[in-house]
Design an enzyme around this catalytic site. Structure first.
Site, short mmCIF file in Angstrom:
data_model
loop_
_atom_site.label_atom_id
_atom_site.label_comp_id
_atom_site.label_asym_id
_atom_site.label_seq_id
_atom_site.Cartn_x
_atom_site.Cartn_y
_atom_site.Cartn_z
N LYS A 73 -11.02 -0.88 1.86
CA LYS A 73 -11.08 0.54 2.20
C LYS A 73 -9.68 1.10 2.33
CE LYS A 73 -12.37 3.43 6.01
NZ LYS A 73 -12.76 3.49 7.39
N TYR A 104 -19.85 9.37 0.27
CA TYR A 104 -20.51 10.62 0.68
C TYR A 104 -21.23 11.26 -0.50
CZ TYR A 104 -17.53 9.58 4.59
OH TYR A 104 -16.92 8.93 5.63
N CYS A 125 -16.81 0.54 16.25
CA CYS A 125 -15.41 0.87 16.54
C CYS A 125 -15.38 1.70 17.80
CB CYS A 125 -14.79 1.64 15.39
SG CYS A 125 -12.99 1.76 15.53
N GLU A 181 -6.52 -11.42 5.25
CA GLU A 181 -7.45 -10.75 6.17
C GLU A 181 -8.90 -11.05 5.79
OE1 GLU A 181 -7.69 -9.05 8.81
OE2 GLU A 181 -5.82 -8.01 9.27
N LYS A 222 -8.68 -3.10 5.60
CA LYS A 222 -8.69 -1.65 5.87
C LYS A 222 -7.26 -1.19 6.06
CE LYS A 222 -10.30 1.83 9.09
NZ LYS A 222 -11.21 2.15 10.20
N CYS A 239 -12.99 4.19 18.29
CA CYS A 239 -12.17 5.42 18.16
C CYS A 239 -12.98 6.70 18.36
CB CYS A 239 -11.42 5.44 16.84
SG CYS A 239 -12.47 5.55 15.39
N SER A 244 -13.37 9.65 3.11
CA SER A 244 -13.47 11.10 3.23
C SER A 244 -12.45 11.85 2.38
CB SER A 244 -13.32 11.49 4.70
OG SER A 244 -12.10 10.98 5.23
N CYS A 292 -8.64 2.83 18.39
CA CYS A 292 -9.79 1.96 18.10
C CYS A 292 -10.00 0.84 19.12
CB CYS A 292 -9.65 1.38 16.69
SG CYS A 292 -9.54 2.65 15.42
N ARG A 318 -11.71 12.19 10.35
CA ARG A 318 -11.37 12.33 11.76
C ARG A 318 -11.87 13.66 12.32
NH1 ARG A 318 -5.68 8.92 11.42
NH2 ARG A 318 -6.76 7.02 10.77
N ARG A 332 -2.42 4.73 13.52
CA ARG A 332 -3.15 3.46 13.55
C ARG A 332 -2.40 2.33 12.83
NH1 ARG A 332 -7.55 5.81 15.62
NH2 ARG A 332 -8.90 7.19 14.42
C1 PBG Z 1 -13.14 4.19 12.34
C2 PBG Z 1 -13.31 4.52 10.91
C3 PBG Z 1 -12.53 5.38 10.12
C4 PBG Z 1 -13.19 5.47 8.89
C5 PBG Z 1 -14.30 4.64 8.96
N1 PBG Z 1 -14.34 4.04 10.22
C6 PBG Z 1 -11.35 6.20 10.42
C7 PBG Z 1 -10.08 5.64 10.79
O1 PBG Z 1 -9.85 4.44 10.81
O2 PBG Z 1 -9.23 6.46 11.13
C8 PBG Z 1 -12.76 6.34 7.75
C9 PBG Z 1 -13.84 6.75 6.81
C10 PBG Z 1 -13.51 7.90 5.93
O3 PBG Z 1 -12.38 8.41 5.89
O4 PBG Z 1 -14.43 8.35 5.24
N2 PBG Z 1 -12.24 3.24 12.69
#
Ligand code: PBG
Length: 326
Positions: free
Chosen positions: A249, A314, A121, A234, A196, A123, A275, A131, A206, A218
């Site tokens: 996700k 995690y 990615c 998708e 996603k 970002c 996260s 991204c 972030r 986003r």
């Molecule tokens: C990057 C990406 C993100 C996550 C994984 N790859 C963040 C986003 O899209 O803002 C999030 C993972 C997480 O929150 O643990 N594009």
């Protein structure tokens, strides 16, 4: 059968009885640990909003990966924080960036004992935090594809087993597959972040990845949380473009889709316990409001029960310890 002939409680009386009829098996084999790789040496910088998670330099990352391997966890996924950010995320495809360097060193140290997945990615690498590259204040889909393919190629050349595009540009799986194949890297697999969602649960990530968008959000490229049928489209698109594994996700708020994706496509299906899902449990546990290890195992079991074969979490090391201790 009906009560009183059928008494479901009979098989719940002891742990051994419960083990005999347990339907869902969570295994260390299901787990993937995300890691954040930063420049420098000897760096281990805790992420405040994700207790137990730290940004690590390549040397520390390799040590962490040894532990991960020793716990029996089959894979890690690497996120990179570059030396410098710019408008086109040019450090994303530099061979001396944290991710390619980490991949080479992990592979040198551990070979095929650990699967190395890289997040693809822009970002983390763009100064605006989006991204892809911008055109008139929006992310330009087609101009971004080349850059993502270049990034994936850099990771694959370094030795990544699997590349995982998380950007949500249309057509990126195809662009990456074509580029890898042209370069003789047809054995490198693609784990697509296929469904996603534009989620509030990415907040702590972030901070960990230093990837907060500097303007807007986003929602122009990630999915609307209300849409399930579109998520299936998708996933179908990405499978048709050559994805080997597909991801939903976040995980817990989208378990309906984990189930539907697994049932409809029968592909190896990953779910990302993101996260914010992690931080919620940690924060409540720190306040004494939840039993952390119990809730950890309950959520991971639920994700598995919904149909996920792979779980990015995690909690991977803690869960592995809990599973190995049994
Ligand atoms: C990057 C990406 C993100 C996550 C994984 N790859 C963040 C986003 O899209 O803002 C999030 C993972 C997480 O929150 O643990 N594009």
């Amino acid at each position: 059968m009906e009560f009183p002939a059928y008494r479901p409680r009979r098989m719940r009386r002891t742990e051994t009885l419960r083990r005999l009829v347990r339907e869902t098996r969570l295994s260390v084999d299901n787990l993937i640990l995300p890691l954040f790789v930063v420049p420098g040496k000897g760096v281990e910088k805790p992420v405040a909003s994700m207790p137990g998670v730290a940004q690590m330099s390549v040397d520390r990352t390799v040590e962490e990966c040894r532990q991960v391997r020793d716990l029996g966890i089959p894979a890690v996924i690497l996120f990179g924080l570059p030396e410098k950010k710019d408008a086109t995320g040019s450090h994303a495809y530099r061979d001396d960036g944290p991710v390619p360097r980490a991949v080479r060193e992990i592979k040198q140290a551990l070979g095929n004992d650990l699967v190395v997945i890289t997040d693809v990615c822009l970002c983390e690498y763009t100064d605006h935090g989006h991204c892809g590259v911008l055109a008139e204040g929006e992310v330009d889909n087609d101009a971004t594809l080349d850059l993502l393919a270049k990034e994936a190629l850099t990771h694959a050349r370094a030795g990544a087993d699997i590349v995982a595009p998380s950007d949500m540009m249309d057509g990126r799986v195809n662009a990456i597959r074509e580029t890898l194949d042209e370069e003789g890297l047809d054995q490198v697999a693609i784990l697509s972040y296929a469904a996603k969602f534009a989620s509030g649960f990415y907040g702590p990530f972030r901070e960990a990845a230093d990837s907060t968008p500097q303007f807007g959000d986003r929602r122009g490229y990630q999915m609307d949380p209300a849409n399930a049928e579109e998520a299936l489209r998708e996933v179908e698109l990405d499978i048709n473009e050559g994805a080997d594994l597909v991801m939903v996700k976040p995980a817990l708020p989208y378990l309906d889709l984990v189930r539907r994706v697994k049932e409809q496509f029968g592909y190896p299906t990953a779910a990302y316990q993101v996260s914010g899902e992690y931080a919620m449990i940690k924060a409540a546990a720190q306040n004494g409001w939840l039993d952390e290890s119990r809730v950890m195992m309950e959520t991971l079991t639920a994700i598995r029960r919904a149909g996920a074969d792979l779980i990015l979490t995690y909690f991977a090391k803690d869960a592995a310890r809990a599973l190995n201790g049994r």
